[in-house]
Design an enzyme around this catalytic site. Structure first.
Site, PDB file in Angstrom:
ATOM      1  N   SER A 136     -60.462   7.967 -70.079  1.00  0.00           N
ATOM      2  CA  SER A 136     -59.644   6.863 -69.219  1.00  0.00           C
ATOM      3  C   SER A 136     -59.377   8.161 -67.887  1.00  0.00           C
ATOM      4  O   SER A 136     -58.403   8.939 -67.770  1.00  0.00           O
ATOM      5  CB  SER A 136     -58.343   6.318 -70.311  1.00  0.00           C
ATOM      6  OG  SER A 136     -57.709   6.063 -69.277  1.00  0.00           O
ATOM      7  N   LYS A 162     -64.015   5.002 -69.886  1.00  0.00           N
ATOM      8  CA  LYS A 162     -63.309   3.855 -69.105  1.00  0.00           C
ATOM      9  C   LYS A 162     -62.487   4.043 -67.641  1.00  0.00           C
ATOM     10  O   LYS A 162     -62.140   5.413 -67.332  1.00  0.00           O
ATOM     11  CB  LYS A 162     -61.651   3.476 -69.781  1.00  0.00           C
ATOM     12  CG  LYS A 162     -60.336   3.293 -69.655  1.00  0.00           C
ATOM     13  CD  LYS A 162     -59.739   2.433 -70.962  1.00  0.00           C
ATOM     14  CE  LYS A 162     -58.233   2.628 -70.370  1.00  0.00           C
ATOM     15  NZ  LYS A 162     -57.059   2.448 -71.059  1.00  0.00           N
ATOM     16  N   LEU A 163     -62.312   3.045 -66.666  1.00  0.00           N
ATOM     17  CA  LEU A 163     -62.716   3.830 -65.267  1.00  0.00           C
ATOM     18  C   LEU A 163     -60.999   3.049 -65.094  1.00  0.00           C
ATOM     19  O   LEU A 163     -61.250   1.320 -64.936  1.00  0.00           O
ATOM     20  CB  LEU A 163     -63.289   3.318 -64.275  1.00  0.00           C
ATOM     21  CG  LEU A 163     -64.725   4.462 -64.576  1.00  0.00           C
ATOM     22  CD1 LEU A 163     -65.991   3.590 -63.134  1.00  0.00           C
ATOM     23  CD2 LEU A 163     -64.800   5.563 -64.100  1.00  0.00           C
ATOM     24  N   LYS A 164     -60.386   3.413 -64.540  1.00  0.00           N
ATOM     25  CA  LYS A 164     -59.437   2.813 -64.119  1.00  0.00           C
ATOM     26  C   LYS A 164     -58.974   1.788 -62.771  1.00  0.00           C
ATOM     27  O   LYS A 164     -59.968   2.349 -61.225  1.00  0.00           O
ATOM     28  CB  LYS A 164     -57.622   3.148 -63.660  1.00  0.00           C
ATOM     29  CG  LYS A 164     -57.407   4.489 -64.707  1.00  0.00           C
ATOM     30  CD  LYS A 164     -56.812   3.098 -65.791  1.00  0.00           C
ATOM     31  CE  LYS A 164     -55.276   3.772 -67.054  1.00  0.00           C
ATOM     32  NZ  LYS A 164     -55.031   2.945 -67.554  1.00  0.00           N
ATOM     33  N   ASP A 189     -60.064  -0.392 -67.243  1.00  0.00           N
ATOM     34  CA  ASP A 189     -58.502  -1.138 -66.921  1.00  0.00           C
ATOM     35  C   ASP A 189     -57.828  -1.343 -65.701  1.00  0.00           C
ATOM     36  O   ASP A 189     -57.930   0.019 -64.967  1.00  0.00           O
ATOM     37  CB  ASP A 189     -57.795   0.215 -67.944  1.00  0.00           C
ATOM     38  CG  ASP A 189     -56.783  -0.155 -68.213  1.00  0.00           C
ATOM     39  OD1 ASP A 189     -55.934  -1.473 -68.297  1.00  0.00           O
ATOM     40  OD2 ASP A 189     -55.693   0.383 -68.698  1.00  0.00           O
ATOM     41  N   GLU A 214     -60.138  -4.201 -69.552  1.00  0.00           N
ATOM     42  CA  GLU A 214     -59.182  -4.316 -70.265  1.00  0.00           C
ATOM     43  C   GLU A 214     -58.192  -4.562 -69.423  1.00  0.00           C
ATOM     44  O   GLU A 214     -57.312  -4.591 -68.187  1.00  0.00           O
ATOM     45  CB  GLU A 214     -58.924  -2.403 -70.576  1.00  0.00           C
ATOM     46  CG  GLU A 214     -56.934  -1.970 -71.120  1.00  0.00           C
ATOM     47  CD  GLU A 214     -57.804  -1.042 -71.704  1.00  0.00           C
ATOM     48  OE1 GLU A 214     -58.974   0.077 -71.877  1.00  0.00           O
ATOM     49  OE2 GLU A 214     -56.748   0.220 -72.649  1.00  0.00           O
ATOM     50  N   ASP A 239     -54.395  -5.146 -73.739  1.00  0.00           N
ATOM     51  CA  ASP A 239     -53.615  -3.337 -74.043  1.00  0.00           C
ATOM     52  C   ASP A 239     -52.019  -4.358 -74.532  1.00  0.00           C
ATOM     53  O   ASP A 239     -51.262  -4.320 -75.321  1.00  0.00           O
ATOM     54  CB  ASP A 239     -54.163  -2.705 -73.544  1.00  0.00           C
ATOM     55  CG  ASP A 239     -52.913  -1.310 -73.646  1.00  0.00           C
ATOM     56  OD1 ASP A 239     -51.939  -1.233 -74.156  1.00  0.00           O
ATOM     57  OD2 ASP A 239     -53.468  -0.396 -72.528  1.00  0.00           O
ATOM     58  N   LYS A 263     -51.567   0.446 -79.586  1.00  0.00           N
ATOM     59  CA  LYS A 263     -51.287   1.115 -80.051  1.00  0.00           C
ATOM     60  C   LYS A 263     -49.884   1.841 -80.387  1.00  0.00           C
ATOM     61  O   LYS A 263     -49.161   0.517 -80.666  1.00  0.00           O
ATOM     62  CB  LYS A 263     -50.961   1.811 -77.131  1.00  0.00           C
ATOM     63  CG  LYS A 263     -51.789   1.859 -76.591  1.00  0.00           C
ATOM     64  CD  LYS A 263     -50.993   1.791 -75.486  1.00  0.00           C
ATOM     65  CE  LYS A 263     -52.224   2.210 -75.089  1.00  0.00           C
ATOM     66  NZ  LYS A 263     -51.533   1.526 -73.139  1.00  0.00           N
ATOM     67  N   GLY A 291     -53.509   5.397 -75.838  1.00  0.00           N
ATOM     68  CA  GLY A 291     -53.478   6.406 -75.331  1.00  0.00           C
ATOM     69  C   GLY A 291     -52.381   6.421 -74.491  1.00  0.00           C
ATOM     70  O   GLY A 291     -52.653   5.383 -73.791  1.00  0.00           O
TER      71      GLY A 291
END
Ligand code: OSB
Ligand code: MG
Length: 369
Positions: A136, A162-164, A189, A214, A239, A263, A291
């Protein structure tokens, strides 16, 4: 069968090796609450994943510590339990506060599994010896920096990037990354930063072959996610808004998501996590293990859970050395070619580095029955 004779509450603080920017802020260090439950010469350890400020979900470290001290620990100290589900039941009449409750439940699972001499994953019904992991990556200053950091992690063998993203920084990093790496498994995300009014913008992400988007919408929403899922092609991954197996059932029945980021602490512990896993499986929906920038303690719990069969997409449980110069445990948790080996010892399979922990702790308290 295990007896909880004593408990220890610790709060440690570790500097993060990277600046982690998300749609809700920038993080450069981690405050890590730990709970140790002791009985008959063994100990079980769990990590809290709530933060100082309620930005991801509503729980906070100060709230959790107070609950543990005043309410949860007095309920369980001095008692003997047949299994972790009985510990859950002892806290069953309390509402919410799932991350705080998970600290008790996960420490109990570790103690229980050590009493039986088995890894937690095996007791949960898992059998994988290694698990696929991705990374992430926080929001970067520009497209070039995004492509550079993606390249470094692709070269390390991570199986998903995964890119924020956030409003104003979404299509740009995704387009740049996809042009540079046409074949990688790529996701984004948003950590709840969008509303249904942004569905036109989010639909533009359909052009980049993302495995999922996400948590684009509100942290406590299911209904708008179901509407968004009808408006765009890319699958949604939930999530924040799945806090229980019942939430998962309602979310999947509504069509709010086609993937679940599971999670452990967010849903209240390992037993509930397994129920979420099973609910998703019954809908034919894959899960992956999320995570919360955990130390080796929480990371090891995540790895144990990920041995279950419906963890079908790479998790966020990347190498501990990405996050810390030195971890709180004695064992390395390092992925090789995007595969994280599952520790084979009893319980989580990892042990606190007490000497190092003492140098980075700001709270340490002992409780007895
Ligand atoms: O939304 O998955 C998230 C970290 C903190 C809070 C929320 C999230 C995250 C991550 C990091 O994405 C995952 C990790 O590397 O532990
Ligand atoms: Mg997320």
């Amino acid at each position: 069968m295990f007896k909880i004779e004593a408990a220890e509450l610790i709060v440690a603080r570790l500097p993060l090796k990277f600046r982690f920017e998300t749609s809700f802020g920038v993080q450069t260090e981690k405050v890590i609450p730990l709970l140790v439950l002791r009985g008959e010469g063994l100990e079980g350890v769990a990590e809290g994943t709530m933060e100082r400020a309620p930005m991801y979900r509503e729980e906070t470290i100060s709230g959790a510590l107070d609950l543990l001290r005043q309410v949860f620990l007095p309920r369980i100290l001095g008692r003997t339990f047949a299994n972790p589900e009985e510990v859950n039941a002892a806290l069953g009449d309390f509402r919410g506060n799932r991350m705080a409750r998970a600290m008790v439940e996960m420490a109990a699972w570790d103690l229980h599994a050590r009493t039986l001499g088995q890894p937690i994953g095996t007791l949960l019904g898992g059998f994988k010896r290694d698990i696929e992991v991705g990374v992430s990556l926080g929001i970067q200053p520009d497209e070039q920096a995004t492509v550079d950091i993606v390249r470094r992690h692709v070269e390390q063998g991570y199986r998903r990037i995964k890119l924020k993203i956030k409003p104003g920084w979404d299509v740009q990093p995704v387009r740049a990354t996809r042009e540079a790496f046409p074949d990688i498994r790529l996701t984004v995300d948003a950590n709840s930063a969008y509303t249904l009014a942004d569905s036109g913008r989010l639909r533009r992400l359909d052009d980049y072959d993302l495995t999922y988007i996400e948590q684009p919408l509100a942290w406590d929403d299911l209904v708008d996610h179901a509407e968004l899922a009808r408006r765009i092609q890319t699958p949604l991954c939930l999530d924040e808004s799945v806090a229980s197996a019942q939430d998962a059932r309602k979310a999947l029945a509504l069509g709010a998501g086609g993937v679940v980021n599971l999670k452990v602490a967010r849903v209240g512990g390992l037993s509930e996590a397994r129920r979420v896993h099973d609910v998703a499986q019954s809908f034919g929906v894959p899960v992956w293990c999320g995570g919360m920038l955990e130390s080796g303690i929480g990371r090891a719990h995540n790895i144990q859970l990920s041995t279950l069969p419906n963890f079908k997409l790479p998790g966020d449980t990347s190498s501990a050395s990405r996050y810390w110069d030195k971890d709180l445990i004695q064992e390395p948790l390092e992925a090789v070619d995007g595969l994280m080996p599952v520790p084979q010892g009893a319980g989580t399979g990892v042990t606190l580095d007490r000497e190092f922990l003492a140098t980075v702790s700001e709270v340490r308290e002992e409780y007895r029955a």
